[in-house]
Structures are given as C-alpha cells and as structure tokens.
Scaffold this active site. Structure first.
Site, mmCIF file in Angstrom:
data_model
loop_
_atom_site.group_PDB
_atom_site.id
_atom_site.type_symbol
_atom_site.label_atom_id
_atom_site.label_comp_id
_atom_site.label_asym_id
_atom_site.label_seq_id
_atom_site.Cartn_x
_atom_site.Cartn_y
_atom_site.Cartn_z
ATOM 1 N N GLU A 132 0.980 -1.088 0.032
ATOM 2 C CA GLU A 132 0.220 0.006 0.041
ATOM 3 C C GLU A 132 0.948 1.267 0.016
ATOM 4 O OE1 GLU A 132 -1.471 2.302 2.798
ATOM 5 O OE2 GLU A 132 -2.912 3.087 1.306
ATOM 6 N N THR A 185 -4.569 12.979 -1.528
ATOM 7 C CA THR A 185 -4.234 12.520 -0.137
ATOM 8 C C THR A 185 -3.027 13.206 0.284
ATOM 9 O OG1 THR A 185 -5.036 10.353 -0.254
ATOM 10 C CG2 THR A 185 -3.561 10.621 1.433
#
Ligand code: HSE
Length: 314
Positions: A132, A185
């Site tokens: 991730e 993000t």
C-alpha cells in the site's frame, strides 16, 4: 492441489473522526477482487487489470497489489514460484475509501490462500502495508488493517504494526457517500498543521478513548457524544464541498456521528441499524444532488471478515 483463487477485499474508512492514522473499519461494499493462479513461468507477474481505466502499472514493483504479493513471497522464501495475478478494481480511486489498501490486502490474502499457508492474516500484514505504501509513500496501516482483518482496528504503532482488533457492537452500520471531486491524499496531509495544542489534544484523546469504550460496551449514546473530530476535520473540511451541510444533515437524520472518510472526499456516518443508515444517506445524497456533484453511496453493516477467499479451483 489448489490452482487458482479469487479473493474479495473490502473498502475501509480510516481515521473514524477520532483516530487520525490509527483507527479504521471495513465496510461490506465496495471492494476489490484479486485472482492468483500458479503458472509454469517462474516469478510473479500481473497479467490482467480491469476497472482502472488503464491507470495502474503492470510492473510488480510499482503496483500496490503486485508489490504486496511479492513482499509476502519473499518473506516466505518463495520468490521464484510462478504466479499470475489479476487485479479487478471494483471501487473508486482517490475516494478516501482505501482503494489501494484493498488491492494490497486482497493480494496477500490471495497468495496465502493459493499457497495454502497457515500463516495468520496478522503475519501477512507487513507485506500488505509495504504494498500500500507504493500508492502514497506513507507507511500506515489504518486502511490495510481493517481491509485485511475486518471490523474496527486500532494501531498502537504503525512502525511496529502493533494492531488491535476492536469489537463491533451489534447493529452498527455505516452510510458512506463519495462525492466525485478530487482531494489528493498528499494535499490533505500537507494541509495539516504539525502543531497540536494541549487543549485540542485533551479533547481528542478524550473522544478517542470514549469511542473505543463505546465499542466494547455498545453504549450508542456515548458513541454519539464521542464521534467528534476537533483536530483534523476542522483543518480539512474546506477541501470537500458541502461537507458541513452533509454532516449536519446526517446528524439531524439518525447518525451517531459523521466525518471525513480517510483523507476524503468520501464522508461516512455511523448509524444504529441498517434502516437508520438508509434513512441517513438520503439527505446526505440530496445535498450533492442539488449541487450537481456526481456521487456514489454505500450503506452496509461493518464488514467483520476482512479479505476473504470467494472462489478456488483445483
Ligand atoms: N489516515 C490517512 C489520512 C488516510 O487521513 O491522511 C488513510 O491512510
């Protein structure tokens, strides 16, 4: 012997208002599917990616699912095994619902299932978080942990991956809306002040501790009093159009609490019972509808199984 497996890994809501970078929960839908199968060609290869509009790389080292699988195989001394991966994206990118985490969690679960490994999901966690990390550079498990394990997860330490599964009170459900606006993000992290006042710290830790207590006791009134982000949400709310209006609508319509999902732009509400969650999502949806902002809604129970084997072929 198993030749091919298909795994589902759910979307997740990180932060949960009171636990920035340390708290998350999984939802029943949406989620990604990962297929893994043995191949005669040595090494790991990504052979198919669907649902990504061509945005994801096929290079294993650059792909969250590919890298997670590669790290797990390396950890087990099986890097030379011939394995093909398929990645089927069935959830939006950049939505704040842990899309890259679902792919990484699904990939390690697929490798574990294909190899028939008795390793626990927790033992596969580091490889999934490393995968991730390819998406945003940060090493934090607040989406990967709930996507892999299901339920609510608390991270005592992201570095040590000291992760605690928390109980889910009966009836707790989520209403989630994803307004199709871009919130990067990185921008949502860069906007945050590195300073935290003592007053804010005391208020936020009080809410976090009380919220966790409410998960153990099922005290929904305490949960409703606790689900207030006095730290991160005030700094990020302006990144999401109509956030305050949507939050007020949710709270006026059966939500125990409502805040930003992860770094946004999705907004989640926690509700008592699926019918309350269904009633809650309507006024939230109406605001984006009226504003002409395309959106997608998801109403579900809290997913308590995490990444799951859904099919295998011998
Ligand atoms: N906790 C992260 C953030 C998002 O709010 O920036 C999910 O990893």
């Amino acid at each position: 012997m198993i030749q091919e497996v298909r795994v589902f890994a759910p979307a997740s809501v990180a932060n949960v208002a009171v636990g920035y970078d340390i708290l998350g929960f999984a939802i029943e839908k949406p989620g990604d599917e990962i297929v893994a199968r043995f191949s005669d060609t040595p090494g790991l290869r990504i052979v198919s990616i669907t649902g990504d509009n061509g945005r994801l790389p096929y290079e294993v080292e650059k792909n969250t699912a590919g890298y997670a699988a590669q790290r797990l195989l390396a950890q087990w001394g099986k890097a030379e095994l011939g394995i093909e991966l398929e990645i089927h994206k069935k959830m939006p990118f950049g939505s704040g619902l842990g899309s890259s985490a679902a792919s990484a969690a699904g990939a390690v679960m697929a490798i574990k299932s294909l190899l028939g490994s008795s390793a626990t999901k927790m033992q596969c966690m580091r490889a999934a978080v490393e995968g991730e990390q390819k998406a945003d550079g940060a090493f934090h498990a607040d989406n990967v942990a709930p996507s892999l394990l299901g339920g609510f997860t608390l991270i005592r330490s992201n570095k040590a991956l000291d992760i605690i599964s928390l109980p889910v009170p009966n009836d707790l459900c989520a209403a989630v809306i994803y307004p199709k606006v871009e919130v990067l993000t990185k921008s949502a992290r860069d906007i945050l002040s590195p300073q935290l006042s003592l007053t804010t710290c005391i208020a936020q830790t009080g809410n976090l501790a009380a919220f966790i207590s409410s998960l153990y006791t099922g005290d929904f009134e305490l949960m409703a009093r606790s689900l207030q982000d006095v730290w991160i949400e005030p700094q990020r709310a302006s990144l999401i159009p109509y956030f305050k209006e949507v939050q007020e609508a949710a709270k006026a319509n059966h939500a125990l609490g409502c805040s930003i999902s992860g770094a946004g732009p999705s907004i989640f509400a926690l509700c008592r019972g699926i019918s309350q969650a269904e009633k809650c999502i309507e006024p939230m949806r109406a605001i984006f509808q009226k504003a002409g902002i395309p959106h997608q809604t998801y109403v579900s129970a809290i997913n308590q199984t995490g990444a799951t084997l859904i099919n295998k072929t011998n």
